[in-house]
Design a protein around this motif. Structure first.
Motif, PDB file in Angstrom:
ATOM      1  N   THR A 184       0.839  -1.193   0.000  1.00 15.46           N
ATOM      2  CA  THR A 184       0.000   0.000   0.000  1.00 15.46           C
ATOM      3  C   THR A 184       0.878   1.248   0.000  1.00 15.46           C
ATOM      4  O   THR A 184       2.042   1.208   0.412  1.00 15.46           O
ATOM      5  N   PRO A 185       0.325   2.399  -0.422  1.00 18.18           N
ATOM      6  CA  PRO A 185       1.135   3.615  -0.526  1.00 18.18           C
ATOM      7  C   PRO A 185       1.701   4.103   0.797  1.00 18.18           C
ATOM      8  O   PRO A 185       2.717   4.804   0.805  1.00 18.18           O
ATOM      9  N   GLU A 186       1.062   3.748   1.924  1.00 15.28           N
ATOM     10  CA  GLU A 186       1.576   4.194   3.220  1.00 15.28           C
ATOM     11  C   GLU A 186       3.000   3.699   3.473  1.00 15.28           C
ATOM     12  O   GLU A 186       3.725   4.277   4.284  1.00 15.28           O
ATOM     13  N   SER A 187       3.410   2.644   2.784  1.00 20.81           N
ATOM     14  CA  SER A 187       4.777   2.124   2.917  1.00 20.81           C
ATOM     15  C   SER A 187       5.793   3.027   2.236  1.00 20.81           C
ATOM     16  O   SER A 187       7.003   2.824   2.370  1.00 20.81           O
ATOM     17  N   GLY A 188       5.294   4.019   1.513  1.00 22.01           N
ATOM     18  CA  GLY A 188       6.155   4.879   0.720  1.00 22.01           C
ATOM     19  C   GLY A 188       6.016   4.571  -0.755  1.00 22.01           C
ATOM     20  O   GLY A 188       5.595   3.469  -1.139  1.00 22.01           O
ATOM     21  N   ILE A 189       6.315   5.556  -1.585  1.00 12.28           N
ATOM     22  CA  ILE A 189       6.301   5.335  -3.031  1.00 12.28           C
ATOM     23  C   ILE A 189       7.687   5.619  -3.593  1.00 12.28           C
ATOM     24  O   ILE A 189       8.425   6.455  -3.082  1.00 12.28           O
ATOM     25  N   VAL A 190       8.033   4.870  -4.624  1.00 12.95           N
ATOM     26  CA  VAL A 190       9.369   4.934  -5.225  1.00 12.95           C
ATOM     27  C   VAL A 190       9.244   5.531  -6.616  1.00 12.95           C
ATOM     28  O   VAL A 190       8.385   5.115  -7.412  1.00 12.95           O
ATOM     29  N   ASP A 191      10.072   6.527  -6.904  1.00 14.08           N
ATOM     30  CA  ASP A 191      10.073   7.143  -8.230  1.00 14.08           C
ATOM     31  C   ASP A 191      10.250   6.060  -9.291  1.00 14.08           C
ATOM     32  O   ASP A 191      11.155   5.221  -9.185  1.00 14.08           O
ATOM     33  N   PHE A 192       9.391   6.066 -10.283  1.00 13.86           N
ATOM     34  CA  PHE A 192       9.436   5.032 -11.317  1.00 13.86           C
ATOM     35  C   PHE A 192      10.666   5.236 -12.201  1.00 13.86           C
ATOM     36  O   PHE A 192      10.880   6.330 -12.729  1.00 13.86           O
ATOM     37  N   SER A 196      15.309  10.530   0.859  1.00 16.91           N
ATOM     38  CA  SER A 196      13.875  10.540   0.595  1.00 16.91           C
ATOM     39  C   SER A 196      13.302  11.860   1.083  1.00 16.91           C
ATOM     40  O   SER A 196      13.968  12.630   1.781  1.00 16.91           O
ATOM     41  N   VAL A 197      12.063  12.126   0.689  1.00 11.87           N
ATOM     42  CA  VAL A 197      11.353  13.310   1.162  1.00 11.87           C
ATOM     43  C   VAL A 197       9.974  12.877   1.636  1.00 11.87           C
ATOM     44  O   VAL A 197       9.475  11.812   1.269  1.00 11.87           O
ATOM     45  N   GLN A 198       9.378  13.709   2.464  1.00 10.59           N
ATOM     46  CA  GLN A 198       8.011  13.483   2.909  1.00 10.59           C
ATOM     47  C   GLN A 198       7.070  14.324   2.055  1.00 10.59           C
ATOM     48  O   GLN A 198       7.315  15.512   1.836  1.00 10.59           O
ATOM     49  N   ILE A 199       6.015  13.693   1.547  1.00  4.97           N
ATOM     50  CA  ILE A 199       5.030  14.423   0.748  1.00  4.97           C
ATOM     51  C   ILE A 199       3.635  14.115   1.281  1.00  4.97           C
ATOM     52  O   ILE A 199       3.370  13.014   1.761  1.00  4.97           O
ATOM     53  N   PRO A 200       2.722  15.099   1.217  1.00  5.44           N
ATOM     54  CA  PRO A 200       1.345  14.828   1.645  1.00  5.44           C
ATOM     55  C   PRO A 200       0.650  13.924   0.639  1.00  5.44           C
ATOM     56  O   PRO A 200       0.835  14.062  -0.568  1.00  5.44           O
ATOM     57  N   PHE A 201      -0.127  13.000   1.153  1.00  7.26           N
ATOM     58  CA  PHE A 201      -0.792  12.013   0.303  1.00  7.26           C
ATOM     59  C   PHE A 201      -2.250  11.879   0.726  1.00  7.26           C
ATOM     60  O   PHE A 201      -2.550  11.686   1.908  1.00  7.26           O
ATOM     61  N   LYS A 202      -3.152  11.996  -0.249  1.00  5.39           N
ATOM     62  CA  LYS A 202      -4.584  11.844  -0.006  1.00  5.39           C
ATOM     63  C   LYS A 202      -4.993  10.431  -0.406  1.00  5.39           C
ATOM     64  O   LYS A 202      -5.091  10.115  -1.593  1.00  5.39           O
ATOM     65  N   GLY A 203      -5.185   9.583   0.591  1.00  4.84           N
ATOM     66  CA  GLY A 203      -5.494   8.190   0.316  1.00  4.84           C
ATOM     67  C   GLY A 203      -6.784   7.740   0.958  1.00  4.84           C
ATOM     68  O   GLY A 203      -7.594   8.540   1.440  1.00  4.84           O
ATOM     69  N   TYR A 204      -6.974   6.438   0.939  1.00  3.14           N
ATOM     70  CA  TYR A 204      -8.081   5.797   1.636  1.00  3.14           C
ATOM     71  C   TYR A 204      -7.488   4.729   2.561  1.00  3.14           C
ATOM     72  O   TYR A 204      -6.493   4.075   2.198  1.00  3.14           O
ATOM     73  N   GLU A 205      -8.123   4.561   3.719  1.00  2.00           N
ATOM     74  CA  GLU A 205      -7.637   3.547   4.643  1.00  2.00           C
ATOM     75  C   GLU A 205      -7.698   2.164   3.994  1.00  2.00           C
ATOM     76  O   GLU A 205      -8.704   1.792   3.391  1.00  2.00           O
ATOM     77  N   ALA A 206      -6.612   1.441   4.127  1.00  3.45           N
ATOM     78  CA  ALA A 206      -6.549   0.077   3.606  1.00  3.45           C
ATOM     79  C   ALA A 206      -6.814  -0.904   4.742  1.00  3.45           C
ATOM     80  O   ALA A 206      -6.505  -0.636   5.903  1.00  3.45           O
ATOM     81  N   GLY A 207      -7.406  -2.020   4.398  1.00  5.53           N
ATOM     82  CA  GLY A 207      -7.659  -3.050   5.384  1.00  5.53           C
ATOM     83  C   GLY A 207      -7.702  -4.417   4.743  1.00  5.53           C
ATOM     84  O   GLY A 207      -7.463  -4.563   3.526  1.00  5.53           O
ATOM     85  N   TYR A 208      -7.989  -5.408   5.543  1.00  7.71           N
ATOM     86  CA  TYR A 208      -8.067  -6.780   5.045  1.00  7.71           C
ATOM     87  C   TYR A 208      -9.366  -7.413   5.540  1.00  7.71           C
ATOM     88  O   TYR A 208      -9.830  -7.155   6.659  1.00  7.71           O
ATOM     89  N   LYS A 209      -9.957  -8.216   4.684  1.00  3.78           N
ATOM     90  CA  LYS A 209     -11.148  -8.969   5.046  1.00  3.78           C
ATOM     91  C   LYS A 209     -11.106 -10.308   4.326  1.00  3.78           C
ATOM     92  O   LYS A 209     -10.282 -10.512   3.424  1.00  3.78           O
ATOM     93  N   LYS A 210     -12.004 -11.195   4.727  1.00  2.73           N
ATOM     94  CA  LYS A 210     -12.012 -12.521   4.129  1.00  2.73           C
ATOM     95  C   LYS A 210     -12.521 -12.460   2.687  1.00  2.73           C
ATOM     96  O   LYS A 210     -13.535 -11.841   2.392  1.00  2.73           O
ATOM     97  N   SER A 211     -11.793 -13.118   1.817  1.00  8.03           N
ATOM     98  CA  SER A 211     -12.211 -13.209   0.418  1.00  8.03           C
ATOM     99  C   SER A 211     -13.408 -14.130   0.276  1.00  8.03           C
ATOM    100  O   SER A 211     -13.429 -15.231   0.863  1.00  8.03           O
ATOM    101  N   GLU A 212     -14.406 -13.680  -0.483  1.00 10.15           N
ATOM    102  CA  GLU A 212     -15.556 -14.539  -0.761  1.00 10.15           C
ATOM    103  C   GLU A 212     -15.214 -15.616  -1.786  1.00 10.15           C
ATOM    104  O   GLU A 212     -15.995 -16.536  -2.009  1.00 10.15           O
ATOM    105  N   TYR A 219      -9.702  -1.163  -0.022  1.00 12.99           N
ATOM    106  CA  TYR A 219      -9.602   0.231   0.379  1.00 12.99           C
ATOM    107  C   TYR A 219     -11.004   0.728   0.731  1.00 12.99           C
ATOM    108  O   TYR A 219     -11.957   0.486  -0.014  1.00 12.99           O
ATOM    109  N   ASP A 220     -11.109   1.439   1.846  1.00 10.00           N
ATOM    110  CA  ASP A 220     -12.405   1.906   2.343  1.00 10.00           C
ATOM    111  C   ASP A 220     -12.585   3.376   1.974  1.00 10.00           C
ATOM    112  O   ASP A 220     -12.003   4.272   2.608  1.00 10.00           O
ATOM    113  N   ARG A 221     -13.397   3.631   0.953  1.00 11.72           N
ATOM    114  CA  ARG A 221     -13.583   5.012   0.482  1.00 11.72           C
ATOM    115  C   ARG A 221     -14.387   5.863   1.459  1.00 11.72           C
ATOM    116  O   ARG A 221     -14.499   7.071   1.271  1.00 11.72           O
TER     117      ARG A 221
END
Length: 577
Positions: A249-257, A339-355, A364-366
């Motif tokens: 997830t992006p909270e781990s950081g993003i790497v320049d492509f 590295s640098v710190q940048i503001p990021f507008k995301g959605y909370e990520a979580g885990y649930k059981k796959s159907e 991701y919980d919008r």
């Protein structure tokens, strides 16, 4: 710029605008629309280049406010050339629709007149013509619209955004003809992203700053990118660097492509062209994606027009620095200490059981948007660097290499006589390959080399490439086998990796014994090898092979790279046609 009023009877709405906001133009309607624009406006010319793999030409639309369509004259007038390319992945068609509307508006809206004095815009309306003709509604399974679209692969099922060096497609050959003829200052190729969910409609890949000549990298980082981000924020489309997550997830950081030369912007960087890949977010409605692409292209046009003189001077300085450069990076790695710190507008990520599987699955919980700082790793450093020779010699037995060099503006010369010349020769001592084909190739990487000084027999017509030429970076990053997208990496020279002569053990036994008697150093090396390596000690066939490979019987072409380096080429020039 002279503005010619369109006749009232002409309907200039694009098919996208006539639709419901979730529809994209077909290939036939797109080209027909540009042909109509060409017929109506003197500032527009549509040209054809080569043949794509599906048999259709590659079209280029040129918008020249002063009606000058010769690229040499345009450069002499100190105009900057902005190159926009759309539809390399036709399932990502935002740029196709946005560019149609934008060019029309540049022609018809008077407020644009003062924004177009210092540049010419060239547009490939559809690069992957083949894929756009393969229209469907299902292959972009994760994407929110449009209703139908083209396919990622071309007629040969190639992903064209991996074909800028190996150049197997007719599409890529035509593109290189366009690129080298027009020599753009800024290149923009429109895309749609996959990956995580977040609040942004638009993300951006820019040429990795450390891969550019420093004067261009500094301008990109200090001036261009801040301006692009600020203007997109004002326009209501806040933007973030392409979300290339370090972990899941992006909270781990993003790497320049890191866009190596197989990609369009990596290819462009070889020619001191600053490149961009705008990537709209696949989960946003198609209408928003088109609107954000339109707005970003607008901002590019205004920025290039404003900074036209500066961009021209910086590129001239970059070319001068390239010609003086002694060492060239071939591969890069991220510097995780910077590295640098940048503001990021995301959605909370979580885990649930796959159907489906019952296992934990990511979602991701919008309903839980957030803004927080994340780490952005945007610094790279070279991990393989090579010194620049004065020349390379390429035997004429490899015409596919020569053909690519010529198409990319590389000056080549030929030997006028058969001749033995002293050279530096590479031997491939190790490499790894992908276990499965990648774009039709078992791509090589982690290449290891040994260099030997040898006298090579060359023949009349063999090719010489001197490195005191403007496009030297393309030369080095394709001909040096360790480079990430070298011709060797793309399997152009795999014939050297296999032996052509062998021995019969029952006959070579006597020869090997004689060699050991006559050569105490060889015998000592064998004994040392047996002591250090139990497998060699217990394998009679391996011992014969050990002796064979160190004898005059072993072919010196096995694993020998066929392109050689000439460190001092002063005498070489007298042997050329």
């Amino acid at each position: 710029m002279e503005t010619i009023s369109a006749p009232v009877k002409t309907d200039w709405q694009t098919p996208y605008e006539k639709g419901n906001g979730n529809q994209t133009v077909t290939y036939a309607d797109c080209i027909a629309w540009y042909q109509k624009l060409d017929k109506e406006y003197a500032q527009i010319k549509i040209r054809e280049y080569g043949k794509t793999d599906v048999g259709k030409p590659l079209h280029l639309v040129v918008f020249s406010p002063e009606k000058v369509f010769d690229p040499d004259k345009i450069r002499k007038h100190n105009k900057r050339i902005l190159f926009i390319q759309n539809g390399i992945h036709p399932g990502e068609p935002e740029g196709i629709d946005a560019s149609m509307m934008l060019l029309r508006d540049l022609l018809q809206k008077p407020e644009w007149k003062q924004q177009l004095q210092n540049l010419v815009i060239i547009v490939v309306p559809v690069y992957n013509v083949d894929g756009m003709l393969n229209r469907n509604s299902g292959t972009r399974a994760n994407q929110d619209g449009p209703e139908s679209y083209g396919f990622r692969g071309n007629a040969r099922n190639l992903d064209l955004n991996r074909d800028y060096i190996k150049t197997e497609s007719g599409n890529a050959k035509a593109f290189q003809e366009i690129f080298q003829e027009w020599q753009p200052d800024i290149f923009v190729e429109t895309h749609t992203s996959n990956g995580a969910d977040y609040q942004y409609v638009m993300t951006l890949i820019a040429t990795q700053k450390d891969k550019l000549q420093p004067v261009l990298g500094q301008y990109l980082e200090a001036e261009m990118l801040p301006h692009l981000y600020a203007e997109m924020e004002k326009a209501g489309f806040p933007m973030i660097p392409y979300v290339n997550s370090k972990e899941e997830t992006p909270e781990s950081g993003i790497v320049d492509f890191l866009e190596s030369p197989r990609y369009s912007t990596g290819y462009a960087a070889l020619f001191n062209t600053i490149g961009f890949m705008p990537e709209t977010h696949m989960l946003k409605p198609y209408k928003q994606r088109v609107e954000s692409t339109y707005k970003l292209l607008e901002i590019y046009i205004k920025l290039v027009n404003r900074d036209a003189d500066k961009i021209g001077k910086l590129r001239a300085q970059a070319w001068a620095e390239t010609l003086k450069q002694k060492n060239f990076p071939l591969n890069w790695k991220p510097n995780e200490q910077k590295s640098v710190q940048i503001p990021f507008k995301g959605y909370e990520a979580g885990y649930k059981k796959s159907e489906v599987s019952g296992a934990d699955r990511l979602y991701y919980d919008r309903t839980k948007p957030f803004t927080r700082n994340i780490t952005y790793f945007n610094t790279y450093e070279p991990n393989v660097t090579v010194s620049r020779p004065e020349a390379y010699i390429i035997p004429q037995a490899w015409p596919e290499v020569i053909e690519r060099l010529k198409r990319n503006g590389i000056a080549v010369q030929q030997l006028k006589n058969d001749r033995v010349l002293p050279v530096d020769s590479y031997y491939i001592t190790g490499f790894e390959s992908f276990p499965r084909p990648f774009e039709g190739h078992y791509l090589h990487y982690n290449v290891k080399l040994r260099t030997e000084k040898q006298n090579w027999q060359f023949f009349e017509g063999d090719y010489v490439v001197f490195t005191d030429q403007q496009h030297v970076r393309y030369v080095i990053e394709t001909l040096e086998p360790q480079a990430s997208d070298s011709f060797f990496a793309w399997n152009f020279f795999d014939a050297i990796l296999g032996r052509k002569e062998y021995f019969s053990p029952y006959i070579f036994e006597d020869t090997a014994a004689e060699l050991l008697q006559k050569n105490p150093e060889l015998k000592a090396a064998l004994e040392k090898g047996k002591t250090e390596n139990p497998e060699l000690k217990n394998n009679p066939q391996a011992q014969l092979e050990f002796i064979y490979q160190r004898s005059e019987h072993y072919e010196n072409t096995h694993m020998r790279y066929p392109i050689v380096r000439v460190e001092n080429a002063a005498e070489l020039r007298q042997f050329l046609k």
